[in-house]
Write a protein that holds these residues in place. Structure first.
Motif, PDB file in Angstrom:
ATOM      1  N   GLY A  90       0.819  -1.208   0.000  1.00 48.11           N
ATOM      2  CA  GLY A  90       0.000   0.000   0.000  1.00 48.11           C
ATOM      3  C   GLY A  90       0.845   1.247   0.000  1.00 48.11           C
ATOM      4  N   GLU A  91       1.921   1.260   0.792  1.00 49.33           N
ATOM      5  CA  GLU A  91       2.786   2.430   0.862  1.00 49.33           C
ATOM      6  C   GLU A  91       3.482   2.673  -0.469  1.00 49.33           C
ATOM      7  N   ASN A  92       3.945   1.601  -1.123  1.00 45.72           N
ATOM      8  CA  ASN A  92       4.614   1.748  -2.413  1.00 45.72           C
ATOM      9  C   ASN A  92       3.662   2.282  -3.472  1.00 45.72           C
ATOM     10  N   THR A  93       2.393   1.814  -3.403  1.00 51.51           N
ATOM     11  CA  THR A  93       1.406   2.288  -4.363  1.00 51.51           C
ATOM     12  C   THR A  93       1.161   3.773  -4.196  1.00 51.51           C
ATOM     13  N   GLN A  94       1.109   4.244  -2.963  1.00 50.56           N
ATOM     14  CA  GLN A  94       0.831   5.643  -2.705  1.00 50.56           C
ATOM     15  C   GLN A  94       1.978   6.537  -3.149  1.00 50.56           C
ATOM     16  N   THR A  95       3.195   6.057  -3.025  1.00 55.33           N
ATOM     17  CA  THR A  95       4.348   6.886  -3.340  1.00 55.33           C
ATOM     18  C   THR A  95       4.793   6.750  -4.793  1.00 55.33           C
ATOM     19  N   MET A  96       4.194   5.813  -5.536  1.00 56.07           N
ATOM     20  CA  MET A  96       4.586   5.600  -6.922  1.00 56.07           C
ATOM     21  C   MET A  96       4.150   6.788  -7.777  1.00 56.07           C
ATOM     22  N   LYS A  97       5.100   7.375  -8.511  1.00 51.16           N
ATOM     23  CA  LYS A  97       4.801   8.532  -9.339  1.00 51.16           C
ATOM     24  C   LYS A  97       4.259   8.088 -10.691  1.00 51.16           C
ATOM     25  N   PRO A  98       3.383   8.887 -11.289  1.00 55.12           N
ATOM     26  CA  PRO A  98       2.847   8.523 -12.601  1.00 55.12           C
ATOM     27  C   PRO A  98       3.900   8.674 -13.688  1.00 55.12           C
ATOM     28  N   GLU A  99       3.680   8.011 -14.819  1.00 53.35           N
ATOM     29  CA  GLU A  99       4.510   8.208 -15.991  1.00 53.35           C
ATOM     30  C   GLU A  99       3.742   9.080 -16.967  1.00 53.35           C
ATOM     31  N   ARG A 100       4.311  10.223 -17.297  1.00 57.39           N
ATOM     32  CA  ARG A 100       3.645  11.195 -18.154  1.00 57.39           C
ATOM     33  C   ARG A 100       3.918  10.892 -19.628  1.00 57.39           C
ATOM     34  N   SER A 101       2.998  11.292 -20.471  1.00 59.00           N
ATOM     35  CA  SER A 101       3.135  11.085 -21.912  1.00 59.00           C
ATOM     36  C   SER A 101       3.117  12.436 -22.610  1.00 59.00           C
ATOM     37  N   TYR A 102       4.193  12.711 -23.352  1.00 58.71           N
ATOM     38  CA  TYR A 102       4.316  13.937 -24.136  1.00 58.71           C
ATOM     39  C   TYR A 102       4.447  13.566 -25.609  1.00 58.71           C
ATOM     40  N   CYS A 103       4.151  14.545 -26.462  1.00 61.69           N
ATOM     41  CA  CYS A 103       4.474  14.365 -27.877  1.00 61.69           C
ATOM     42  C   CYS A 103       4.858  15.701 -28.487  1.00 61.69           C
ATOM     43  N   THR A 104       5.688  15.616 -29.512  1.00 63.22           N
ATOM     44  CA  THR A 104       6.076  16.775 -30.298  1.00 63.22           C
ATOM     45  C   THR A 104       6.372  16.290 -31.707  1.00 63.22           C
ATOM     46  N   LEU A 105       6.738  17.210 -32.586  1.00 66.48           N
ATOM     47  CA  LEU A 105       7.035  16.832 -33.962  1.00 66.48           C
ATOM     48  C   LEU A 105       7.906  17.895 -34.610  1.00 66.48           C
ATOM     49  N   SER A 106       8.689  17.473 -35.590  1.00 59.47           N
ATOM     50  CA  SER A 106       9.471  18.427 -36.374  1.00 59.47           C
ATOM     51  C   SER A 106      10.099  17.729 -37.568  1.00 59.47           C
ATOM     52  N   ASP A 107      10.564  18.540 -38.520  1.00 62.89           N
ATOM     53  CA  ASP A 107      11.470  18.049 -39.543  1.00 62.89           C
ATOM     54  C   ASP A 107      12.884  18.449 -39.132  1.00 62.89           C
ATOM     55  N   LYS A 108      13.859  18.262 -40.036  1.00 61.49           N
ATOM     56  CA  LYS A 108      15.253  18.536 -39.689  1.00 61.49           C
ATOM     57  C   LYS A 108      15.506  20.016 -39.424  1.00 61.49           C
ATOM     58  N   ASN A 109      14.653  20.898 -39.961  1.00 60.31           N
ATOM     59  CA  ASN A 109      14.845  22.331 -39.764  1.00 60.31           C
ATOM     60  C   ASN A 109      14.571  22.765 -38.326  1.00 60.31           C
ATOM     61  N   TYR A 110      13.803  21.979 -37.596  1.00 61.56           N
ATOM     62  CA  TYR A 110      13.515  22.279 -36.194  1.00 61.56           C
ATOM     63  C   TYR A 110      14.096  21.225 -35.252  1.00 61.56           C
ATOM     64  N   LEU A 111      14.997  20.406 -35.761  1.00 63.89           N
ATOM     65  CA  LEU A 111      15.562  19.338 -34.940  1.00 63.89           C
ATOM     66  C   LEU A 111      16.377  19.879 -33.771  1.00 63.89           C
ATOM     67  N   LEU A 112      17.148  20.928 -33.991  1.00 63.74           N
ATOM     68  CA  LEU A 112      17.911  21.527 -32.889  1.00 63.74           C
ATOM     69  C   LEU A 112      16.967  21.987 -31.783  1.00 63.74           C
ATOM     70  N   ASN A 113      15.860  22.602 -32.172  1.00 64.98           N
ATOM     71  CA  ASN A 113      14.872  23.044 -31.194  1.00 64.98           C
ATOM     72  C   ASN A 113      14.289  21.855 -30.441  1.00 64.98           C
ATOM     73  N   GLY A 114      13.978  20.796 -31.194  1.00 61.22           N
ATOM     74  CA  GLY A 114      13.428  19.604 -30.554  1.00 61.22           C
ATOM     75  C   GLY A 114      14.391  18.973 -29.577  1.00 61.22           C
TER      76      GLY A 114
ATOM     77  N   ILE B 224       3.403  19.348 -27.156  1.00 61.95           N
ATOM     78  CA  ILE B 224       4.296  20.485 -26.952  1.00 61.95           C
ATOM     79  C   ILE B 224       4.936  20.839 -28.286  1.00 61.95           C
ATOM     80  N   ASP B 225       4.888  22.117 -28.684  1.00 62.47           N
ATOM     81  CA  ASP B 225       5.619  22.545 -29.867  1.00 62.47           C
ATOM     82  C   ASP B 225       7.116  22.342 -29.652  1.00 62.47           C
ATOM     83  N   SER B 226       7.825  21.988 -30.718  1.00 61.36           N
ATOM     84  CA  SER B 226       9.238  21.630 -30.578  1.00 61.36           C
ATOM     85  C   SER B 226      10.144  22.811 -30.267  1.00 61.36           C
ATOM     86  N   ASP B 227       9.663  24.049 -30.467  1.00 62.07           N
ATOM     87  CA  ASP B 227      10.497  25.214 -30.140  1.00 62.07           C
ATOM     88  C   ASP B 227      10.162  25.810 -28.776  1.00 62.07           C
TER      89      ASP B 227
END
Length: 312
Positions: free
Chosen positions: A2-26, A120-123
């Motif tokens: 029970g204690e481990n369940t309460q203290t377990m942090k969630p795993e978040r899901s993000y997404c972004t996108l770019s081509d090579k022109n915005y790869l540095l930003n990503g 999230i926008d890549s820049d």
């Protein structure tokens, strides 16, 4: 147990996108998430060309999952997207480009079994722990942020599409799919008045169609910056004061930032579109831009061995 369940942090899901022109930003976005996240996360990165996919696979960032465009192109819905949108580079008429944020987000939720998604926008890069965004959203199914410099109903939209959140529940998924379907096929009944700026002004319909009680506007506690709203703030170290609220600067959207690494300089926009709104004369804002320039320069040096730096 029970204690481990309460203290377990969630795993978040993000997404972004770019081509090579915005790869540095990503890459800068990726490293800011790794640096500041206190929770486990997965970032799904839609690679719009083969160079972007190859580099991200070689860099092998923890928590980052590059996805080829071909994975989306195999779906029946993508055929609908291509049939009903057009590609015009750097234009508000580029309905194909503006459809990808919602299309990719919906694809991930439907095909990866995600409990939630934060696009999230890549820049954009983070300066604070992203978990504060999730805490602000709480039990609500949809999360958006204000442009801040214009009201709801303005022709550019009162909300900005740089950060958008959906829970994968009946309300959140229905809203995400509605958004995707609208931008995937601009010939829809909500195009007037919500289709006037790509995918962005559709966000103004979220509360009206899916319930204001289900919508979180994260600006209550989350501070964020961009060329269009820097001039609104007073600055105190890593905090801003906006409409009487003192907020930590959580993230900044470096929209249209153009570095010149060979010349050791940058411009905050492509064609002078931000004008005096950038307020680079303020030392705090200038520091953000200077730091971003050197961050991207560092990303560029990492790419030299992949021999595509000259095309970025």
């Amino acid at each position: 147990m029970g204690e481990n369940t309460q203290t377990m942090k969630p795993e978040r899901s993000y997404c972004t996108l770019s081509d090579k022109n915005y790869l540095l930003n990503g890459m800068a976005l990726i490293e800011s998430l790794i640096k500041h996240s206190s929770e486990k996360f997965k970032l799904y990165y839609l690679c719009l060309d083969k160079e972007t996919f190859a580099v991200l696979k070689n860099l092998n960032y923890p928590h980052v999952f590059p996805i080829r465009m071909s994975e989306l192109e195999k779906t029946q819905d993508f055929e609908t997207l291509k049939a009903n949108t057009s590609y015009i580079e750097n234009s508000h008429e580029c309905t194909y480009c503006f459809a990808l944020a919602s299309f990719f987000s919906e694809y991930l939720v439907s095909n990866k079994g995600l409990k939630e998604i934060l696009y999230i926008d890549s820049d954009i890069i983070f300066y604070q722990d992203p978990r504060f965004i999730f805490e602000e959203i709480g039990d609500r199914s949809i999360g958006v942020m204000l442009h801040r410099h214009v009201p709801i109903g303005h022709h550019v939209g009162g909300y900005n599409v740089g950060v958008v959140y959906f829970k994968n529940n009946s309300v959140g998924y229905k809203c995400l799919k509605w958004w995707r379907d609208c931008v995937m096929n601009p010939q829809n009944e909500w195009f007037d008045p919500y289709g006037r700026v790509g995918d962005q002004t559709y966000l103004e319909a979220f509360g009206k169609l899916f319930g204001d009680k289900n919508l979180s506007v994260i600006d209550h506690s989350i501070g964020h910056g961009a060329p269009w709203n820097f001039w609104l703030y007073e600055y105190d170290e890593d905090e801003i004061i906006w409409e009487g609220r003192r907020q930590k600067m959580s993230f900044i959207h470096f929209s249209h930032f153009c570095p010149d690494f060979a010349g050791g300089s940058y411009t905050p926009d492509r064609d002078g579109e931000w004008g005096s709104l950038v307020h680079l004369k303020h030392p705090r804002v200038k520091k953000y831009y200077d730091d971003y320039f050197f961050t991207l320069k560092n990303m560029s040096e990492k790419l030299e061995k992949y021999k595509i730096g000259e095309t970025l």
